[in-house]
Design an enzyme around this catalytic site. Structure first.
Site, PDB file in Angstrom:
ATOM      1  N   SER A  67       0.804  -1.224   0.000  1.00 36.85           N
ATOM      2  CA  SER A  67       0.000   0.000   0.000  1.00 36.85           C
ATOM      3  C   SER A  67       0.843   1.283   0.000  1.00 36.85           C
ATOM      4  O   SER A  67       1.626   1.504  -0.910  1.00 36.85           O
ATOM      5  CB  SER A  67      -0.929  -0.071   1.211  1.00 36.85           C
ATOM      6  N   GLU A 389     -12.494   5.491   6.931  1.00 31.93           N
ATOM      7  CA  GLU A 389     -11.465   5.925   7.865  1.00 31.93           C
ATOM      8  C   GLU A 389     -11.087   7.343   7.427  1.00 31.93           C
ATOM      9  O   GLU A 389     -11.166   7.673   6.242  1.00 31.93           O
ATOM     10  CB  GLU A 389     -10.235   5.019   7.776  1.00 31.93           C
ATOM     11  N   ALA A 390     -10.643   8.154   8.394  1.00 33.07           N
ATOM     12  CA  ALA A 390     -10.283   9.536   8.071  1.00 33.07           C
ATOM     13  C   ALA A 390      -9.239   9.578   6.957  1.00 33.07           C
ATOM     14  O   ALA A 390      -9.212  10.482   6.125  1.00 33.07           O
ATOM     15  CB  ALA A 390      -9.741  10.222   9.314  1.00 33.07           C
ATOM     16  N   ASN A 391      -8.404   8.535   6.883  1.00 30.86           N
ATOM     17  CA  ASN A 391      -7.337   8.533   5.882  1.00 30.86           C
ATOM     18  C   ASN A 391      -7.821   8.196   4.473  1.00 30.86           C
ATOM     19  O   ASN A 391      -7.018   8.107   3.551  1.00 30.86           O
ATOM     20  CB  ASN A 391      -6.214   7.584   6.308  1.00 30.86           C
ATOM     21  N   PRO A 520      -2.229   0.845  20.247  1.00 25.43           N
ATOM     22  CA  PRO A 520      -1.109   0.203  19.545  1.00 25.43           C
ATOM     23  C   PRO A 520      -1.412   0.134  18.059  1.00 25.43           C
ATOM     24  O   PRO A 520      -2.527  -0.228  17.670  1.00 25.43           O
ATOM     25  CB  PRO A 520      -1.069  -1.209  20.152  1.00 25.43           C
ATOM     26  N   SER A 521      -0.460   0.502  17.222  1.00 23.26           N
ATOM     27  CA  SER A 521      -0.651   0.383  15.775  1.00 23.26           C
ATOM     28  C   SER A 521      -0.737  -1.091  15.403  1.00 23.26           C
ATOM     29  O   SER A 521      -0.107  -1.934  16.028  1.00 23.26           O
ATOM     30  CB  SER A 521       0.538   1.032  15.067  1.00 23.26           C
ATOM     31  N   THR A 523       0.091  -1.948  12.268  1.00 18.69           N
ATOM     32  CA  THR A 523       1.003  -2.105  11.132  1.00 18.69           C
ATOM     33  C   THR A 523       2.443  -1.703  11.443  1.00 18.69           C
ATOM     34  O   THR A 523       3.332  -1.965  10.655  1.00 18.69           O
ATOM     35  CB  THR A 523       0.535  -1.260   9.920  1.00 18.69           C
TER      36      THR A 523
END
Ligand SMILES: CC(=O)N[C@H]1[C@@H](OP(=O)(O)O)O[C@H](CO)[C@@H](O)[C@@H]1O
Ligand SMILES: [Mg+2]
Length: 559
Positions: A67, A389-391, A520-521, A523
């Site tokens: 990605s 998602e905001a992204n 916690p992420s 990715t």
């Protein structure tokens, strides 16, 4: 497992030794790492995909992409029969498979798993796995590893679909399993014809003329730009200029793409003062994310970001309006009525102003943890579920039951009220369900839906951006052991380490309209900090002080 199959596994897997000293995890969206250590993982995910195809007796997808990560990274993920993400209950098996230390261990794990899942490995029921990759150079040899993994299972056939966007592959898997045409040409035809249908149904005259036909798209130097170049030739009434298509020599995701634009809030490479006031959009490296932006002035490289939350809001307004036109003269309790349950799904990263706005419109808004697999699952509970998602990753899901009613209602209206506003609203909703990818968030279909709705509304990007004003926000990362933080309530509350949430609350309370959470992420090996407040300074301060808190609770030197 018969002896032939066992020997096949042993010999084939001996060519793919796992990397030493690395523990891989399926994560928010598959395995991701530096491409140089991924061969064994991709081989093993090939096995996993083939087992999943055998278990479900359906077509499965395997996508090789990382990605928005840098070009030297790569990754691999599986698309389930619905076209959605791999079922979460198979993720632990994916992890154990990827981390098996040697061929013997791997074969034991597979034997145990196929027995538990009742999977027959005798090749009597052949299955197909569709493979695709993004434009990363490492994709080619990793795809080869995936093929080897698949062909180590008797009866599993790999079909290489070439270079595709992630959503294209998911779309194809879904299409194959519902028995409709599933080639790339079919994908482009479906998008372009449903787009045309929506544009033809726009109120003619004044409105449509107010909107500038020109759109400039940043392709992140990845696969999305390449595909958009093809799609744009099939569209009427929209002039798309693609930049950073990857052909001009730029590097994938380097100073370009939706992730960069959304996080840095500056113009991507090859955009600048010549674009002031023009509608611009940016795709990510595998084209499953989309954000819009405007360059407000020639004097700075700052942009005005129109993010996933605003795309969601635009979609929500449009759908709500069409539903209310459609139901205008219907008694929803009557035979031809249907109380359509419309739901909006966001994560804690959604700007607070967007949530307030959506709620003010009377919409039902729910929250899930970060990661589209959670949002998608929740959205699928509604007749129409819109998630973002905001992204910029999101889509609109239509339930089978609602689509069935909508199709019947459209036929009925075309008999008794052809060309009426109600008939048109029904046709528009049907066109949206065709245009917007039902398998997964898709930047290409997202762009076309945004464009069609702006035309319908007669809105410029500036007018759209004014729907509400984002609260200033700041995201930071704290480099600590992410396993130490456990969250609850869609990641808005940290339950461990003890006391951290109280400390975050105390910081947050110091700032008007303050909101802050840590998680916690999925990715990266980090704890992410998100803060929002009434001014940028306050949001920055809040994020910084909470990042310090995280360090104090968990960082080096803490006990
Ligand atoms: C704050 C943020 O943008 N998080 C991203 C990021 O997840 P993390 O779990 O935050 O690392 O990558 C995910 C996969 O692409 C995406 O779904 C998600 O939105
Ligand atoms: Mg992506």
């Amino acid at each position: 497992m018969n002896e032939d199959q066992r020997l096949l596994f042993l010999s084939s897997s001996s060519h793919f030794p796992p990397p030493q000293g690395v523990k891989l995890s399926y994560g928010t969206s598959g395995f991701r790492a530096d491409a140089s250590i991924l061969q064994s993982t991709v081989y093993r995910v090939g096995i996993l995909a083939a087992l999943r195809a055998l278990k479900t007796q359906s077509v499965i997808g395997l996508m090789i992409t990382a990605s928005h990560n840098e070009v030297s990274d790569n990754g691999v993920k599986v698309a389930d029969p619905s076209g959605g993400m791999l079922s979460q209950d198979w993720e632990p098996f994916a992890d154990t498979l990827a981390n098996a230390r040697d061929p013997q261990h791997l074969v034991e794990l597979i034997a145990e798993f196929v027995q538990k899942e009742n999977i027959t490995l005798d090749g009597t029921k052949p299955v197909e796995i569709l493979l695709a990759r993004d434009t990363r150079p490492s994709g080619e040899f990793l795809l080869e590893a995936a093929k080897q993994g698949i062909s180590s299972i008797i009866g599993a056939v790999a079909l290489d679909m070439g270079i595709l966007t992630t959503p294209q592959l998911h779309w194809m898997v879904r299409a194959r399993n519902v028995g409709v045409k599933a080639s790339e040409t079919d994908y482009f035809k479906q998008l372009s014809s449903s787009f045309r249908c929506l544009v033809d149904l726009s109120p003619c005259g004044t409105h449509a003329n107010n909107v500038d036909d020109k759109l400039v798209v940043d392709g992140a130097n990845g696969v999305g730009g390449e595909k958009l170049e093809i799609l744009k030739t099939m569209l009427n009434g929209l002039a798309i200029e693609v930049r950073n298509s990857g052909k001009e020599g730029g590097v994938l995701n380097e100073g370009v793409g939706a992730d960069y634009v959304q996080k840095e809030k500056v113009v991507p490479f090859s955009f600048g003062s010549q674009d002031v006031g023009i509608r611009c959009a940016s795709l990510d490296g595998d084209a499953d994310r989309l954000v819009y932006f405007v360059v407000p002035s020639t004097s700075s490289n700052k942009i005005e970001l129109v993010d996933g939350d605003k795309i969601l809001s635009l979609f929500a307004i449009f759908i709500k309006e069409q539903l209310s036109i459609l139901n205008k003269e219907i008694d929803v309790k009557a035979k031809n009525g249907y109380q359509c349950h419309l739901g909006i799904v966001q994560t804690a990263y959604a700007n607070g102003a967007s949530t307030d706005y959506l709620k003010q419109l009377g919409l039902e808004v729910t929250f899930t943890p970060t990661g589209v697999k959670y949002l998608h699952e929740k959205a699928a509970e509604y007749d129409i579920g819109i998630y973002f998602e905001a992204n910029g990753h999101g889509t609109i899901l239509f339930s089978e039951q609602f689509l069935c009613w909508l199709k019947a209602r459209t036929t009925e209206l075309s008999d008794v009220a052809k060309g009426s506003e109600q008939h048109k609203a029904a046709l528009r909703l049907l066109a949206v369900s065709e245009l917007i990818n039902q398998a997964v968030g898709d930047a290409l279909s997202g762009v076309l839906l945004v464009e069609a709705i702006l035309k319908y509304m007669g809105w410029s990007i500036q007018r759209w951006n004014e729907l509400y004003q984002d609260l200033p926000s700041r995201q930071l990362k704290a480099i600590v052991d992410r396993r130490a933080v456990v969250t609850a309530n869609a990641e808005t509350v940290a339950v461990t380490p003890p006391g951290i949430q109280e400390a975050i609350n105390a910081e947050t309370a110091k700032h008007p309209r303050g909101r802050c959470f840590v998680r916690p992420s999925g990715t990266e090996d980090v704890i992410r900090v998100y803060a929002e407040a009434s001014s940028q300074d306050a949001a920055d301060n809040l994020a910084q002080s909470v990042a310090k808190l995280v360090d104090r609770f968990l960082g080096f030197g803490s006990s």
